[in-house]
Write a protein that holds these residues in place. Structure first.
Motif, mmCIF file in Angstrom:
data_model
loop_
_atom_site.group_PDB
_atom_site.id
_atom_site.type_symbol
_atom_site.label_atom_id
_atom_site.label_comp_id
_atom_site.label_asym_id
_atom_site.label_seq_id
_atom_site.Cartn_x
_atom_site.Cartn_y
_atom_site.Cartn_z
ATOM 1 N N GLY A 6 7.297 -12.698 -15.448
ATOM 2 C CA GLY A 6 6.604 -13.036 -16.672
ATOM 3 C C GLY A 6 5.890 -11.830 -17.236
ATOM 4 O O GLY A 6 5.830 -10.764 -16.610
ATOM 5 N N TYR A 51 8.263 -15.397 -3.955
ATOM 6 C CA TYR A 51 8.146 -15.431 -5.408
ATOM 7 C C TYR A 51 9.341 -16.141 -6.039
ATOM 8 O O TYR A 51 10.446 -16.163 -5.475
ATOM 9 N N THR A 93 -1.442 -16.453 -9.743
ATOM 10 C CA THR A 93 -0.485 -15.552 -10.382
ATOM 11 C C THR A 93 -0.752 -14.113 -9.964
ATOM 12 O O THR A 93 -1.895 -13.651 -10.004
ATOM 13 N N ASN A 94 0.294 -13.415 -9.562
ATOM 14 C CA ASN A 94 0.164 -12.001 -9.233
ATOM 15 C C ASN A 94 0.454 -11.161 -10.466
ATOM 16 O O ASN A 94 1.484 -11.336 -11.108
ATOM 17 N N ALA A 144 0.903 -23.444 -9.175
ATOM 18 C CA ALA A 144 1.196 -22.096 -8.674
ATOM 19 C C ALA A 144 0.570 -21.012 -9.527
ATOM 20 O O ALA A 144 0.243 -19.924 -9.028
ATOM 21 N N ASP A 145 0.368 -21.297 -10.818
ATOM 22 C CA ASP A 145 -0.199 -20.270 -11.699
ATOM 23 C C ASP A 145 -1.653 -19.969 -11.388
ATOM 24 O O ASP A 145 -2.217 -19.001 -11.902
ATOM 25 N N ALA A 146 -2.273 -20.753 -10.510
ATOM 26 C CA ALA A 146 -3.645 -20.454 -10.082
ATOM 27 C C ALA A 146 -3.690 -19.208 -9.210
ATOM 28 O O ALA A 146 -4.772 -18.641 -8.985
ATOM 29 N N THR A 188 4.242 -10.303 -14.263
ATOM 30 C CA THR A 188 3.552 -11.289 -13.446
ATOM 31 C C THR A 188 4.579 -12.058 -12.621
ATOM 32 O O THR A 188 5.779 -12.054 -12.924
ATOM 33 N N ASN A 189 4.092 -12.745 -11.585
ATOM 34 C CA ASN A 189 4.972 -13.501 -10.702
ATOM 35 C C ASN A 189 4.170 -14.622 -10.051
ATOM 36 O O ASN A 189 2.938 -14.500 -9.895
ATOM 37 N N VAL A 190 4.830 -15.704 -9.694
ATOM 38 C CA VAL A 190 4.173 -16.805 -8.987
ATOM 39 C C VAL A 190 5.026 -17.209 -7.791
ATOM 40 O O VAL A 190 6.216 -16.872 -7.707
ATOM 41 N N GLU A 206 6.873 -19.798 -4.991
ATOM 42 C CA GLU A 206 7.659 -21.020 -4.891
ATOM 43 C C GLU A 206 8.015 -21.189 -3.412
ATOM 44 O O GLU A 206 7.957 -20.235 -2.641
#
Length: 270
Positions: free
Chosen positions: A268, A206, A229-230, A225-227, A124-126, A128
């Protein structure tokens, strides 16, 4: 998401079990004793298409996979925006494995009948905010990037069809920020390059890209940012020229060793 998708369970305990189950001995994860002289029986060439944000991690993983399978050659991985890669594959480009930065673009291949195995989530990634070193414009969040911001910085983002662009649009909408970008790029690496070179004041990339930039840009966390999440899925492709190696590589990416490398780059667990 199409019915074929099977995501790894979200809890940490199950993720550990999944990685452990996919691990393999040092000779190589998931290798089938089909041909070649290495212990895993893999030979020939493996061709991988992967999202641009995976560049550093997948280069390291591919090198380790080759070390474990000396008769196998992993061709230089083709990196680009997931939407671009999906389009190329649908139009006839040849590859054994596709790792996407989102489920939507891998699902396009599923709809086209191009998957040779079940997609598996592996990272996973978010997002920034990437800014110039030292953050000279004192950017604290998305509000400082919008059209109403007093500094009106030059901001670059990914195009809407690219996973990082989809995530950026969602976060901006949730924050109620209207943003007119200076440009919309076809992959996240291009966004980072413009900030790194000074062509832009800020960009939405990311967290893994900022970590890989090693001080050439600074990162500003995005609240919530976790809203957006890729989730990154990977799958072997139908008609793969080297299906045994494709399956083994997919399993290696999901192994404990693969997870450790991905974590070292800031990804993640799904």
């Amino acid at each position: 998401m199409t019915p074929r998708f099977r995501l790894i369970a979200a809890s940490a305990a199950v993720v550990v079990i999944a990685f452990a189950g996919c691990s393999a001995p040092d000779s190589g994860a998931g290798a089938s004793p089909a041909s070649g002289t290495d212990e895993g029986g893999l030979s020939g060439t493996l061709t991988v298409f992967a999202a641009a944000s995976l560049t550093g991690a997948f280069d390291e993983l591919a090198a380790e996979f080759e070390t474990r399978h000396p008769d196998l050659d992993v061709a230089p991985i083709t990196y680009d925006g997931s939407a671009t890669l999906a389009t190329q594959l649908i139009e006839g480009a040849a590859a054994d494995v596709f790792a996407s930065a989102d489920e939507r673009n891998l699902a396009k291949l599923d709809d086209a009948g191009l998957l040779g195995g079940e997609p598996e989530a592996f990272a996973t990634n978010v997002l920034e905010i990437a800014v110039q070193p030292g953050n000279p414009l004192d950017i604290d969040g998305l509000d400082d990037l919008g059209d109403e911001a007093s500094a009106r910085p030059l901001v670059v983002v990914c195009a809407p069809e690219v996973p990082c662009g989809t995530a950026a649009a969602k976060l901006l909408e949730l924050a109620g920020v209207a943003l007119t970008p200076a440009s919309e790029e076809q992959n996240v690496s291009a966004v980072l390059t413009k900030v790194r070179s000074g062509e832009a004041d800020a960009g939405l990339v990311y967290v893994t890209d900022i970590a890989a930039a090693a001080g050439e840009v600074d990162g500003v966390p995005i609240e919530g940012a976790d809203a957006a999440t890729n989730v990154y899925p990977i799958a072997e492709l139908a008609g793969a020229a080297n299906p045994a190696a494709a399956r083994a590589f997919v399993e290696f990416i999901q192994s404990r060793e693969g997870a450790a490398v991905l974590a070292s780059y800031g990804f993640g667990s799904p």
